[in-house]
Design an enzyme around this catalytic site. Sequence first.
Site, PDB file in Angstrom:
ATOM      1  N   THR A 297      93.634  20.443 -26.900  1.00  0.00           N
ATOM      2  CA  THR A 297      93.496  21.877 -27.090  1.00  0.00           C
ATOM      3  C   THR A 297      94.296  22.588 -26.014  1.00  0.00           C
ATOM      4  O   THR A 297      94.562  22.014 -24.963  1.00  0.00           O
ATOM      5  CB  THR A 297      92.007  22.266 -26.958  1.00  0.00           C
ATOM      6  OG1 THR A 297      91.268  21.464 -27.848  1.00  0.00           O
ATOM      7  CG2 THR A 297      91.747  23.730 -27.250  1.00  0.00           C
TER       8      THR A 297
ATOM      9  N   GLU B   1      89.925  17.326 -36.460  1.00  0.00           N
ATOM     10  CA  GLU B   1      88.853  18.273 -36.131  1.00  0.00           C
ATOM     11  C   GLU B   1      87.519  17.922 -36.780  1.00  0.00           C
ATOM     12  O   GLU B   1      86.453  18.288 -36.286  1.00  0.00           O
ATOM     13  CB  GLU B   1      89.264  19.689 -36.540  1.00  0.00           C
ATOM     14  CG  GLU B   1      88.762  20.765 -35.618  1.00  0.00           C
ATOM     15  CD  GLU B   1      89.430  20.712 -34.248  1.00  0.00           C
ATOM     16  OE1 GLU B   1      88.699  20.696 -33.252  1.00  0.00           O
ATOM     17  OE2 GLU B   1      90.672  20.672 -34.178  1.00  0.00           O
TER      18      GLU B   1
ATOM     19  N   ASP C 120      84.424  16.791 -35.076  1.00  0.00           N
ATOM     20  CA  ASP C 120      83.521  17.716 -34.359  1.00  0.00           C
ATOM     21  C   ASP C 120      82.222  17.951 -35.133  1.00  0.00           C
ATOM     22  O   ASP C 120      81.288  18.570 -34.614  1.00  0.00           O
ATOM     23  CB  ASP C 120      84.202  19.063 -34.088  1.00  0.00           C
ATOM     24  CG  ASP C 120      84.975  19.066 -32.771  1.00  0.00           C
ATOM     25  OD1 ASP C 120      84.970  18.038 -32.073  1.00  0.00           O
ATOM     26  OD2 ASP C 120      85.589  20.095 -32.437  1.00  0.00           O
TER      27      ASP C 120
ATOM     28  N   SER D  63      82.601  24.287 -33.136  1.00  0.00           N
ATOM     29  CA  SER D  63      83.521  24.221 -32.005  1.00  0.00           C
ATOM     30  C   SER D  63      82.817  24.674 -30.742  1.00  0.00           C
ATOM     31  O   SER D  63      81.756  25.297 -30.786  1.00  0.00           O
ATOM     32  CB  SER D  63      84.713  25.129 -32.273  1.00  0.00           C
ATOM     33  OG  SER D  63      85.520  25.255 -31.120  1.00  0.00           O
TER      34      SER D  63
ATOM     35  N   GLY E  14      86.988  20.433 -24.884  1.00  0.00           N
ATOM     36  CA  GLY E  14      85.857  20.021 -25.717  1.00  0.00           C
ATOM     37  C   GLY E  14      84.630  20.842 -25.365  1.00  0.00           C
ATOM     38  O   GLY E  14      84.726  22.044 -25.089  1.00  0.00           O
TER      39      GLY E  14
HETATM   40  N1  GLU Z   1      87.658  20.232 -30.875  1.00  0.00           N
HETATM   41  C1  GLU Z   1      87.094  20.874 -29.742  1.00  0.00           C
HETATM   42  C2  GLU Z   1      86.328  22.115 -30.121  1.00  0.00           C
HETATM   43  O1  GLU Z   1      86.691  22.788 -31.009  1.00  0.00           O
HETATM   44  C3  GLU Z   1      88.111  21.240 -28.732  1.00  0.00           C
HETATM   45  C4  GLU Z   1      88.749  20.036 -28.136  1.00  0.00           C
HETATM   46  C5  GLU Z   1      89.307  20.277 -26.774  1.00  0.00           C
HETATM   47  O2  GLU Z   1      89.134  21.259 -26.146  1.00  0.00           O
HETATM   48  O3  GLU Z   1      89.986  19.429 -26.257  1.00  0.00           O
HETATM   49  O4  GLU Z   1      85.368  22.433 -29.514  1.00  0.00           O
END
Ligand code: GLU
Length: 602
Positions: A412, A451, A454, A478, A500
């Site tokens: 991200t 994604e 998640d 998310s 994350g």
């Molecule tokens: N997939 C994660 C989210 O939407 C983000 C992943 C990341 O920040 O590396 O929360």
Amino acid sequence: MRFRRTITLTALTALTVVAVAPPPAYARRADPPKSPTAVGYGGAVTTVDATATAVGLDVLRRGGNAVDAAVAAAATLGVTEPFSAGIGGGGFFVHYDARTGTVRTLDGREAAPAAMRADSLVDPATGAPYAFAAARVSGLSAGVPGTLATWEEALRRWGSRPLGTLLAPAAAVAQRGFVIDGTFRSQVSENAAAFGQFDSTAALYLPGGQPPAVGTVLRNPDLADTYRLVARHGTGAFYRGPIARDIVDTVQRPPVAASRVGAWPHPIRPGGMTLADLADYRVRSPEPTRSRYRGLDVYGMSTPSSGGVAVGEALNILERFDLSRMPRTGALHHYLEASALAFADRNRYVGDGTPQRVVRELLTDRFAADRACRIDASAALDKPVAPGVPDGSYGGCASARAGSAEQPEHGTTNLTVADRWGNIVQYTLTIEATGGNAMVVPGRGFLLNNELTDFSFAPTQGDAADPNLPGPGKRPRSSMSPTIVLAQGRPLLALGTPGGATIITTVLQVLVNRIDLGMTLPEALAAPRASQRNAAMAQAEPGFVADPAASGLDALGHRFAPTAELGAATALEFLPDGRVVAAAEPTRRGGGAAAVVRAAGM
Ligand code: GLU
């Protein structure tokens, strides 16, 4: 020593005219000036990457607005940060309109295909959830990408330049190439086994079967062509045209290499995404979350992100304590406890489709007061703590068990932009894991996201319903927390980060550092981080563990698992005299790049 991928600023100015120069005959170029902090007027851009920041700044200098610059910078990140961002993924775009004084959000989160079911991430052969790596590197994990649709919608609402013009600099960077740095190489090395399973990915990122060497130039002419195709024909080429067909082919028949580079221990399963899923994709525009914190209005991202709810709830809890007057240990203790409580509630109640009345109740001061009663100034709570019950009647503390903590991911990136008119974009975009699902769409030059991992693979909330089980068309929960803070209706701060589930705690910690603990914005970003997500151990950076306050936290019962780095934030602060402070990370992920149109002293 860390290296950054860069191209010269002079080269960039030439690139924006779209002329496609021949590939460079040399392997190294000089770094443009790059700083994690800039102060001045006329607009500002901050990203993790010097090239993307320079592209965004160039758009502002040529009279584009914050949305134009954000789209051009994001498209460039899709080239130079391909393992964190790109048109194969999704994100959340938050906009402040200086003319109307309003904050609006775009939800460009990836969507599950219509074929997705609650048990799609459970192995029918064993009845157990797939291992994360098996689900990630498969067609099952790829959601319908939302990034291009987000750019189109943002430009339609607030932009002043056509999408095609804004894709041109990124296409030129992809065509000419960019210099590989240590971070890029290590991201490929960590993914070498997964990337080696696919011809299209190995050809691009494992030249000669190896990660590209630091200092060499990497070109991505397929991505340049993809951007140009979209520039000519619009996003229909992606959602309904030839690119859509290639995406569906890749998901349904993963392009597994005949001779794979390296071993991969899992079968590579196909997914169920169809052309209709791509054609049906829509950007949504949910109301932002809003919470009051010490007289400020904090706007965040609502569902399907849990970011706005969790950051907002934790701030509401913290507002009941005067952190600025506490010793540092006490302030950090309350920060960690509020994070754990907010995570318990986020895990239990927040997912795509959570009713708005529940979102609103989770953000009330009454609920926060109920949750704050759990905090004991003299001892850390046993983790995990139980979620509260946001039903409007708060007599005591609830006692059900909370869900488990999640692993951080890093696929991200975040960017923050303001223009001379005072408009702001705070945009977090992602392909989920670093390297997404590891499949470059053949001939198109971009990675697909993973994604859909998640989602909860199986129910996590015991007898209670899990709000984040997969479903047809559903968007996975998310943690992305793009945040804009207003003071008496005027912008004060804008910030976001990858990481994350640690995104929530990093945004919260930077806010507390800035608002309560007397740090400047650059100090608030640089300060060592810890992330308590309702687990027995909080993650903490080495600098946090070494902080004298940490021994006090130990004595209160907090336990820390060391981790090298949490997040890679970017942020802006708007000073009363009209200057903007642009801040990026001084060291995390090799350091980011902040810039302003006209520099002025701090
Ligand atoms: N997939 C994660 C989210 O939407 C983000 C992943 C990341 O920040 O590396 O929360």
